[in-house]
Design a protein around this motif. Structure first.
Motif, PDB file in Angstrom:
ATOM      1  N   LEU A 186      11.953  84.370  79.683  1.00 41.69           N
ATOM      2  CA  LEU A 186      11.442  85.581  80.917  1.00 41.69           C
ATOM      3  C   LEU A 186      10.948  86.184  80.048  1.00 41.69           C
ATOM      4  CD1 LEU A 186      14.879  85.281  82.386  1.00 41.69           C
ATOM      5  CD2 LEU A 186      12.589  83.623  82.915  1.00 41.69           C
ATOM      6  N   GLY A 187       9.844  87.584  80.793  1.00 42.70           N
ATOM      7  CA  GLY A 187       9.151  88.007  80.339  1.00 42.70           C
ATOM      8  C   GLY A 187       9.060  89.468  80.824  1.00 42.70           C
TER       9      GLY A 187
ATOM     10  N   CYS B 236       9.469  89.571  72.153  1.00 42.72           N
ATOM     11  CA  CYS B 236       8.605  88.877  71.540  1.00 42.72           C
ATOM     12  C   CYS B 236       9.510  87.682  70.607  1.00 42.72           C
ATOM     13  CB  CYS B 236       8.257  89.817  70.330  1.00 42.72           C
ATOM     14  SG  CYS B 236       7.123  91.420  70.966  1.00 42.72           S
ATOM     15  N   ALA B 237       8.265  87.091  71.229  1.00 46.65           N
ATOM     16  CA  ALA B 237       8.488  85.213  70.289  1.00 46.65           C
ATOM     17  C   ALA B 237       8.663  85.172  68.603  1.00 46.65           C
ATOM     18  CB  ALA B 237       7.437  84.021  70.962  1.00 46.65           C
TER      19      ALA B 237
ATOM     20  N   ALA C  88       8.509  83.655  84.468  1.00 46.27           N
ATOM     21  CA  ALA C  88       8.950  82.917  83.284  1.00 46.27           C
ATOM     22  C   ALA C  88       7.389  82.682  82.573  1.00 46.27           C
ATOM     23  CB  ALA C  88       8.614  80.977  83.967  1.00 46.27           C
ATOM     24  N   LEU C  89       7.217  83.645  81.382  1.00 44.34           N
ATOM     25  CA  LEU C  89       6.531  83.857  80.244  1.00 44.34           C
ATOM     26  C   LEU C  89       5.273  82.544  80.201  1.00 44.34           C
ATOM     27  CD1 LEU C  89       7.141  85.721  77.203  1.00 44.34           C
ATOM     28  CD2 LEU C  89       6.790  86.519  79.724  1.00 44.34           C
ATOM     29  N   ASP C  90       6.004  81.191  81.104  1.00 37.13           N
ATOM     30  CA  ASP C  90       4.719  79.232  80.533  1.00 37.13           C
ATOM     31  C   ASP C  90       3.958  79.760  82.596  1.00 37.13           C
ATOM     32  OD1 ASP C  90       6.231  79.246  78.286  1.00 37.13           O
ATOM     33  OD2 ASP C  90       6.765  77.434  79.056  1.00 37.13           O
ATOM     34  N   ASP C  91       4.283  80.271  83.047  1.00 41.73           N
ATOM     35  CA  ASP C  91       4.137  80.296  84.644  1.00 41.73           C
ATOM     36  C   ASP C  91       2.905  81.924  84.872  1.00 41.73           C
ATOM     37  OD1 ASP C  91       5.458  78.356  84.672  1.00 41.73           O
ATOM     38  OD2 ASP C  91       6.815  79.189  85.725  1.00 41.73           O
ATOM     39  N   ALA C  92       3.735  83.144  83.969  1.00 42.78           N
ATOM     40  CA  ALA C  92       3.027  83.632  84.336  1.00 42.78           C
ATOM     41  C   ALA C  92       1.742  84.029  84.072  1.00 42.78           C
ATOM     42  CB  ALA C  92       2.773  84.865  83.223  1.00 42.78           C
ATOM     43  N   VAL C  93       0.666  84.155  84.754  1.00 40.92           N
ATOM     44  CA  VAL C  93      -0.909  84.686  84.483  1.00 40.92           C
ATOM     45  C   VAL C  93      -1.759  85.465  83.803  1.00 40.92           C
ATOM     46  CG1 VAL C  93      -2.907  84.300  86.153  1.00 40.92           C
ATOM     47  CG2 VAL C  93      -1.029  84.223  87.292  1.00 40.92           C
TER      48      VAL C  93
END
Length: 152
Positions: free
Chosen positions: A5-6, A62-63, A147-152
């Motif tokens: 998440l972000g 941050c990752a 979800a950062l995977d989903d963020a544009v």
């Protein structure tokens, strides 16, 4: 939402009202004038020759977190499900290395406790299916969690 998440900020919607700062301070009982989120205004005079924006900043979890890498006490842990980076005050030495390493100035020193603190992503709220206090308080919907995977 899947993946870590972000926070996502829509600069066009942020009015600089600072409700996110106040909500963070209140939720985390940080006291007057302290918040793990801050709003920075660019071109506060409103000069028409330059853009005028407000930037709501907090820990980006941050990752590859420079703050965690710089911590000699290894006081940071990451939640495997959400990706949220937490600073454990019981392990923190108060050396401030994390603050020096963070490009966002997210970890803050607490003079009363002698240790660092930073955004926790309001884990109780998120676990109950809610949003972090700063996101919930944003009256324009400029600040969201994705979800950062989903963020544009």
């Amino acid at each position: 939402m899947t993946g870590p998440l972000g926070f996502v900020l829509d600069l066009e919607r942020c009015t600089g009202c600072r409700a996110c700062e106040l909500a963070c301070s209140t939720e985390n009982e940080l006291g007057w004038g302290r918040s793990w989120r801050r709003v920075v205004t660019f071109n506060p005079a409103g000069d028409p020759r330059a853009p005028h924006h407000h930037l709501s900043l907090a820990c980006n979890h941050c990752a590859e977190a420079p703050c965690a890498a710089a911590c000699p006490a290894r006081a940071f842990t990451r939640d495997a499900g959400t990706g949220v980076l937490t600073l454990g005050p019981e392990r923190c030495l108060g050396c401030r290395y994390c603050a020096w390493a963070c490009p966002f100035e997210a970890p803050l020193f607490d003079g009363e406790t002698g240790v660092m603190g930073k955004c926790t992503f309001c884990p109780e709220r998120v676990a109950a299916g809610g949003e972090p206090a700063c996101v919930h308080a944003c009256p324009t919907g400029a600040l969201t969690v994705e979800a950062l995977d989903d963020a544009v």
